[in-house]
Structures are given as structure tokens and as C-alpha cells.
Design a protein around this motif. Structure first.
Motif, short mmCIF file in Angstrom:
data_model
loop_
_atom_site.label_atom_id
_atom_site.label_comp_id
_atom_site.label_asym_id
_atom_site.label_seq_id
_atom_site.Cartn_x
_atom_site.Cartn_y
_atom_site.Cartn_z
N GLN A 25 -13.34 -3.55 -14.62
CA GLN A 25 -13.11 -3.31 -13.19
C GLN A 25 -11.61 -3.23 -12.90
OE1 GLN A 25 -15.38 -6.63 -11.64
NE2 GLN A 25 -16.90 -5.25 -10.78
N GLN A 26 -10.84 -4.09 -13.54
CA GLN A 26 -9.38 -4.08 -13.34
C GLN A 26 -8.79 -2.75 -13.82
OE1 GLN A 26 -7.45 -7.35 -15.26
NE2 GLN A 26 -5.42 -6.76 -14.57
N ALA A 81 -9.59 -0.13 -11.24
CA ALA A 81 -8.84 -0.36 -10.00
C ALA A 81 -7.38 0.08 -10.13
CB ALA A 81 -8.90 -1.84 -9.61
N GLU A 82 -6.83 0.04 -11.33
CA GLU A 82 -5.43 0.40 -11.54
C GLU A 82 -5.21 1.88 -11.80
OE1 GLU A 82 -4.25 -2.08 -14.76
OE2 GLU A 82 -4.13 -3.88 -13.52
N GLU A 111 -16.21 3.78 -13.25
CA GLU A 111 -15.66 4.88 -12.46
C GLU A 111 -16.75 5.57 -11.67
OE1 GLU A 111 -13.67 7.12 -15.50
OE2 GLU A 111 -11.76 6.07 -15.17
N CYS A 123 -17.06 5.22 -2.93
CA CYS A 123 -16.16 6.07 -2.13
C CYS A 123 -16.92 7.21 -1.44
CB CYS A 123 -15.07 6.67 -3.01
SG CYS A 123 -13.92 5.47 -3.67
N GLU A 165 -17.50 3.38 -8.74
CA GLU A 165 -16.44 3.52 -7.73
C GLU A 165 -16.60 4.82 -6.94
OE1 GLU A 165 -11.70 2.80 -7.51
OE2 GLU A 165 -12.36 4.27 -8.98
#
Length: 121
Positions: free
Chosen positions: A18-19, A22-23, A65, A72, A68
């Protein structure tokens, strides 16, 4: 692996993936993405005390991804009308979370324990 250590390992894998997602920057090049993925893999290896398979990690990052993109609202399979009467978000979220859990299971099953070698001084 005990159930508690298995849960902790699953949590660590999820956290690092997840990190990584997120980056991710908007204009990130493939070379910088690969370099970041290698750093994520190295951090995960150190945290787990085992070598994780790069292909499994890549699949896990792809799954996150996809999750995510669903959050979104840009997922290609997402179907929502303006009235909110047609909405497959829950089904897609469940499917992607099942994929993530299966990928984590495969990643942990394929992880090779690191040997503790003595370094000569």
C-alpha cells in the motif's frame, strides 16, 4: 508459521505494498518505478526475514493499483449511473480484495527464509 506470526506477516506485506502504491507519482518513469519496487522488496525482505519473489510482489502492487483506481472511480469495469441505482463497486471491491489475499498467500508461501551467515571480520 504460527497464526499470530502469519497475521503479522500478512499485515507487513499489505503495509509495504500500500505504501508503494501511495508513493507513486503521476509522471513517474518506468526506471524510477522499478527502483522504488526494488526498495520496497528490500524493505519487505528485511521486515519478514525472508526473500520475497519479485513477480509475486509485482502482482500484489498491480492488485493494489487496481483497488486504488476503483476508489478513485477510474476502474474500467466500474459501472455507476448518476442515480446510484446501478453500482458494482461492492462486487469489484470484494473481487479485488480476494485477489490481494490470494496474492499475499502466494507471496508468503514462495518466500525463502534468509540464512544467517557470519561475516568474517
Amino acid at each position: 508459521m504460527t497464526p499470530a506470526s502469519d497475521m503479522h506477516a500478512r499485515w507487513l506485506v499489505r503495509k509495504y505494498a500500500q505504501q508503494h502504491v501511495a508513493e507513486t507519482g503521476w509522471a513517474e518513469t518506468s526506471a524510477s518505478w522499478i527502483a522504488r519496487a526494488r526498495r520496497t522488496q528490500a524493505a519487505m525482505n528485511a521486515a519478514l526475514g525472508a526473500r520475497v519473489n519479485g513477480a509475486d510482489l509485482n502482482q500484489l502492487i498491480t492488485d493494489f493499483e487496481e483497488l486504488e483506481s476503483l476508489e478513485c472511480g477510474t476502474h474500467p469495469d466500474l459501472t455507476v449511473n448518476n442515480a446510484g441505482t446501478i453500482d458494482n463497486t461492492g462486487e469489484l471491491t470484494d473481487r479485488i480484495n480476494q485477489q490481494i489475499n490470494a496474492t499475499i498467500t502466494e507471496l508468503l508461501a514462495a518466500a525463502e527464509p534468509m540464512s544467517r551467515e557470519k561475516v568474517l571480520a
